[in-house]
Design a protein around this motif. Structure first.
Motif, short mmCIF file in Angstrom:
data_model
loop_
_atom_site.label_atom_id
_atom_site.label_comp_id
_atom_site.label_asym_id
_atom_site.label_seq_id
_atom_site.Cartn_x
_atom_site.Cartn_y
_atom_site.Cartn_z
N UNK A 1 0.81 -1.21 0.00
CA UNK A 1 0.00 0.00 0.00
C UNK A 1 0.85 1.27 0.00
N UNK A 2 2.07 1.19 0.51
CA UNK A 2 2.90 2.38 0.60
C UNK A 2 3.47 2.80 -0.75
N UNK A 3 3.58 1.84 -1.66
CA UNK A 3 3.98 2.16 -3.02
C UNK A 3 2.95 1.54 -3.95
N UNK A 4 1.78 2.18 -3.95
CA UNK A 4 0.64 1.66 -4.68
C UNK A 4 0.81 1.88 -6.18
N UNK B 1 -12.14 20.59 -9.03
CA UNK B 1 -11.32 19.39 -8.94
C UNK B 1 -10.91 18.95 -10.34
N UNK B 2 -9.64 18.76 -10.54
CA UNK B 2 -9.12 18.22 -11.79
C UNK B 2 -8.95 16.71 -11.68
N UNK B 3 -8.34 16.27 -10.59
CA UNK B 3 -8.21 14.84 -10.31
C UNK B 3 -8.04 14.66 -8.80
N UNK B 4 -8.98 13.97 -8.20
CA UNK B 4 -8.91 13.69 -6.78
C UNK B 4 -8.83 12.18 -6.62
N UNK B 5 -7.74 11.72 -6.03
CA UNK B 5 -7.52 10.29 -5.89
C UNK B 5 -8.03 9.79 -4.54
N UNK B 6 -8.58 8.60 -4.56
CA UNK B 6 -8.95 7.94 -3.31
C UNK B 6 -7.72 7.25 -2.77
N UNK B 7 -7.20 7.70 -1.62
CA UNK B 7 -5.95 7.11 -1.12
C UNK B 7 -6.12 5.66 -0.72
N UNK B 8 -5.11 4.85 -1.01
CA UNK B 8 -5.13 3.45 -0.59
C UNK B 8 -5.02 3.37 0.93
N UNK B 9 -4.21 4.28 1.51
CA UNK B 9 -4.07 4.36 2.96
C UNK B 9 -4.83 5.57 3.45
N UNK C 1 -2.03 19.89 -4.55
CA UNK C 1 -2.16 20.17 -3.12
C UNK C 1 -1.80 18.91 -2.34
N UNK C 2 -0.78 19.01 -1.49
CA UNK C 2 -0.26 17.84 -0.78
C UNK C 2 -0.12 18.15 0.70
N UNK C 3 0.07 17.08 1.48
CA UNK C 3 0.36 17.23 2.91
C UNK C 3 1.34 16.15 3.33
N UNK C 4 1.58 16.09 4.62
CA UNK C 4 2.49 15.07 5.13
C UNK C 4 1.85 13.69 5.21
N UNK C 5 0.52 13.61 5.04
CA UNK C 5 -0.18 12.32 5.10
C UNK C 5 -0.99 12.05 3.83
N UNK D 1 -5.57 8.75 5.33
CA UNK D 1 -4.61 9.68 5.95
C UNK D 1 -4.60 9.62 7.46
N UNK D 2 -5.74 9.33 8.07
CA UNK D 2 -5.78 9.29 9.54
C UNK D 2 -4.98 8.13 10.13
N UNK D 3 -4.59 7.16 9.28
CA UNK D 3 -3.77 6.05 9.77
C UNK D 3 -2.28 6.39 9.74
N UNK D 4 -1.93 7.48 9.05
CA UNK D 4 -0.53 7.87 8.94
C UNK D 4 -0.16 8.86 10.04
N UNK D 5 1.14 9.06 10.22
CA UNK D 5 1.66 9.89 11.31
C UNK D 5 1.98 11.29 10.81
N UNK D 6 1.76 12.28 11.68
CA UNK D 6 2.17 13.64 11.34
C UNK D 6 3.68 13.72 11.24
N UNK D 7 4.12 14.50 10.27
CA UNK D 7 5.55 14.68 10.01
C UNK D 7 5.93 16.07 10.49
N UNK D 8 6.76 16.12 11.52
CA UNK D 8 7.00 17.37 12.22
C UNK D 8 8.39 17.92 11.92
#
Length: 684
Positions: free
Chosen positions: A49-52, A380-388, A359-363, A390-397
């Protein structure tokens, strides 16, 4: 639109470029070290899932805005896909089916045509292809033609001249292996003509509307640089740097004979946005970082070459409009996205008034939008449904810590969800070393891996150690002669100690992993701080500084002034002795921790010899070493099956030696493929 983003040297190459402008909406907080340990562990996210393979990247519109091309995997390799603007992702289809991943692409200014580059087996000898789309069919039919075909030669695409759009300007070493010359490549006939013999060792060139070279930056053997201009047919030096300073051409305004550059010359520490009058030599400062934190990172220009906005990147991006009209639209964009995100303008069409936003974020790997200057609306031009999710991932500080000599080090810390105490920890230094890490999930190969490791229970620290780019020339040059046993390695050690002192890291469960220079730093950690780490992974990392320097391809030679200053010249006896003293291969007997080596057989920068040698010596000395070798890869694994196999091996290795969680549901086919990559070190 013209954009010019200052990117660091990609691992070992001399020059890199991209076409982006970015911004951010919020400032991150410092890490909290007093969170209660999570009672219930978060779900174990599968490695795959991390390299979908469904992930989409580098979405780019055609010049008329009707079609969109992007990267997506096809049968395990990165290929080009196409879809109509406004269509859903399910309507996209592949227009290349290459077994070797596509390296880069750009739309032609002449309608429905794409140029792309790829190499063979990771050898980095990239060839140029044109892909024309037959629009007479209901679904466009691609026709691919190789414009170059000498796989022993490297080609790079410089420009498609406005006044001669049937040609491309390319750089290549086809006539002289030690020199990257400039050529005009006819798109229709594939005829290639040398238009400039690069005896000046220019590592960057700018051309005019006809494709003629007008500006060049030379890399000098003494680690200085010079800016030249072609004035009435004669190349004239306009600016010269002192040791360790840099000049980068951002834009050329042909009508007004102005060059816009980023430079840290004449007493400047950080690179500033400067304007140079070619005729008079007058140099003006247009913008510098108000916080004095970082170099110019990114500039966006209008079609006439005038700057509209400038960005800086410390721990996060900050963007400053330079034009009132742009500022109004930029404010509209930022007001729309209220989350903690970074916004990239990937296209700004002055004819249609449409902007393309990423538009991106850390998750999140990111979504794409369109902004209309006329209406102020964002769609919206293209909105992808994430495999993971985002709430399962960790904030990057973004954090900072002080090295032992008081120098401040910026770094990114990723912690397991709701955990922050006594954690197994991975120090993850970036490659380069003249590169840096960034905040967003999609901004680096190892950022998704940091998330995977956090999901397995590890804290992950990615320091922008001395010699990292973006923080000024003083910080960068503090890395000179400090590889392995000096301050560059101390910055990593001090980062580990900082996490231990904060109670975040368990000192008995520390690992280090990195690629390229990061792989060298991992080997240095195993040999020069042998009691610090309990597990080490070197991914395409050099074990000898001497064989590293002696293995550079011939066309790299004119650009190695910075290397000689930072690492040494093996032809000089004193330098050679110092390089031996910093080469992990000379100190294998100090290693106390298990080591994993990961290598591409076709790597032209860090050759297979680097991993073979240290694996052989470790085996001879009865030390624990694992070795993964891909026969069809170069400087880093790009093909999906190889990449996933390495990640599985990494997870198992750290799990065995540091105690993190391990996915037990990996597909048998992936385990079988991993077995084919394992080297019997007893036979080296």
């Amino acid at each position: 639109m013209k954009t010019n983003k200052l990117l660091p040297t990609l691992l070992w190459t001399a020059v890199a470029a991209s076409l982006l402008i970015t911004g951010c909406s919020q400032t991150p907080s410092q890490p909290q070290a007093n969170l209660a340990v999570q009672a219930q562990e978060v779900p174990l996210i599968p490695v795959e899932s991390f390299f979908n393979e469904q992930d989409v990247s580098q979405l780019t519109s055609s010049s008329d805005g009707k079609w969109i091309a992007f990267f997506k995997e096809y049968q395990g390799a990165r290929n080009l896909y196409l879809m109509a603007a406004g269509a859903g992702l399910d309507e996209a289809f592949p227009i290349t089916t290459s077994e070797d991943p596509i390296s880069s692409f750009r739309w032609s200014s002449q309608g429905n045509e794409i140029f792309f580059l790829k190499d063979t087996g990771g050898n980095e000898n990239k060839q140029i292809y044109t892909l024309s789309l037959d629009m007479s069919q209901p679904k466009p039919v691609p026709n691919i033609t190789a414009l170059t075909s000498n796989t022993d030669i490297s080609y790079s695409l410089v420009d498609q001249p406005k006044d001669m759009p049937n040609t491309l300007i390319v750089m290549s070493n086809q006539d002289n292996p030690q020199q990257m010359d400039l050529y005009r490549l006819n798109i229709d006939s594939a005829e290639i003509t040398n238009i400039f013999s690069n005896t000046y060792a220019f590592n960057q060139m700018s051309t005019n509307r006809k494709g003629d070279p007008v500006l060049g930056i030379s890399s000098n053997a003494d680690n200085t640089a010079s800016l030249y201009a072609n004035i009435e047919g004669k190349w004239t030096s306009l600016l010269d740097t002192e040791f360790g300073e840099n000049i980068h051409i951002m834009s050329f305004d042909e009508d007004n004979n102005l060059a816009y550059i980023s430079a840290n010359i004449q007493g400047r520490d950080k690179q500033q946005l400067l304007r140079l009058n070619i005729a008079t030599g007058k140099l003006d400062t247009l913008h510098e970082d108000p916080l004095d934190e970082s170099n110019v990172y990114d500039v966006i220009f209008n079609d006439n070459g005038a700057p509209l906005a400038v960005s800086y990147y410390g721990g996060r991006l900050r963007t400053y409009p330079l034009d009132d009209t742009f500022a109004k639209h930029w404010q509209n964009v930022n007001d729309h996205f209220t989350q903690d995100v970074e916004i990239t303008i990937t296209d700004k069409n002055e004819t249609t008034g449409l902007w393309q936003l990423h538009v991106v974020s850390d998750v999140s790997m990111g979504d794409d939008y369109r902004y209309s200057e006329a209406s102020g609306e964002i769609s919206v031009l293209l909105k992808q449904t994430p495999i993971i999710a985002p709430e399962l991932l960790s904030k990057r500080q973004s954090i900072t810590y002080l090295a032992r000599d008081g120098v401040s080090i910026q770094a990114y810390l990723t912690l397991p969800k709701d955990q922050s105490r006594s954690l197994a920890t991975i120090i993850l230094p970036h490659g380069g070393p003249w590169a840096r890490d960034y905040w967003s999930l999609s901004s680096g190969y190892f950022n998704p891996i940091a998330q995977l490791l956090a999901n397995r229970g590890y804290a992950v620290l990615q320091p922008n150690f001395r010699a990292s780019t973006g923080f000024g020339k003083r910080f960068l040059n503090l890395g000179n002669n400090n590889w392995g046993t000096g301050s560059m390695q101390d910055d990593l050690t001090d980062g580990a100690q900082y996490l231990i002192d904060q109670g975040i890291a368990d000192s008995q469960r520390l690992g280090i992993m990195g690629a390229s220079y990061g792989g060298y730093a991992a080997l240095a950690g195993a040999t020069f701080t042998p009691d610090l780490y309990q597990a080490v992974i070197s991914y395409v990392g050099p074990s000898s500084l001497i064989t590293l320097m002696e293995s550079f391809p011939p066309h790299f030679r004119p650009y190695l002034g910075q290397w000689y200053s930072a690492v040494g010249d093996p032809e000089i006896a004193a330098d050679r002795q110092d390089m031996l003293a910093r080469s992990p291969i000379e100190f294998v007997d100090r290693i106390k921790t298990p080591l994993m080596l990961v290598q591409g057989a076709n790597d032209p920068r860090v050759t297979q010899l680097e991993s073979d040698n240290i694996a052989r010596v470790m085996h001879q000395q009865g030390l624990p070493v694992e070795y993964i070798l891909a026969k069809d890869e170069g400087h880093g694994f790009i093909k999906r099956n190889n990449k996933l196999a390495y990640i599985v091996a990494m997870e198992q290795f750290f799990g065995e030696h540091l105690g993190g969680r391990v996915d037990q549901t990996v597909t048998p086919a992936l385990i079988t493929h991993l077995d084919t990559l394992k080297v019997d070190v007893s036979r080296l």
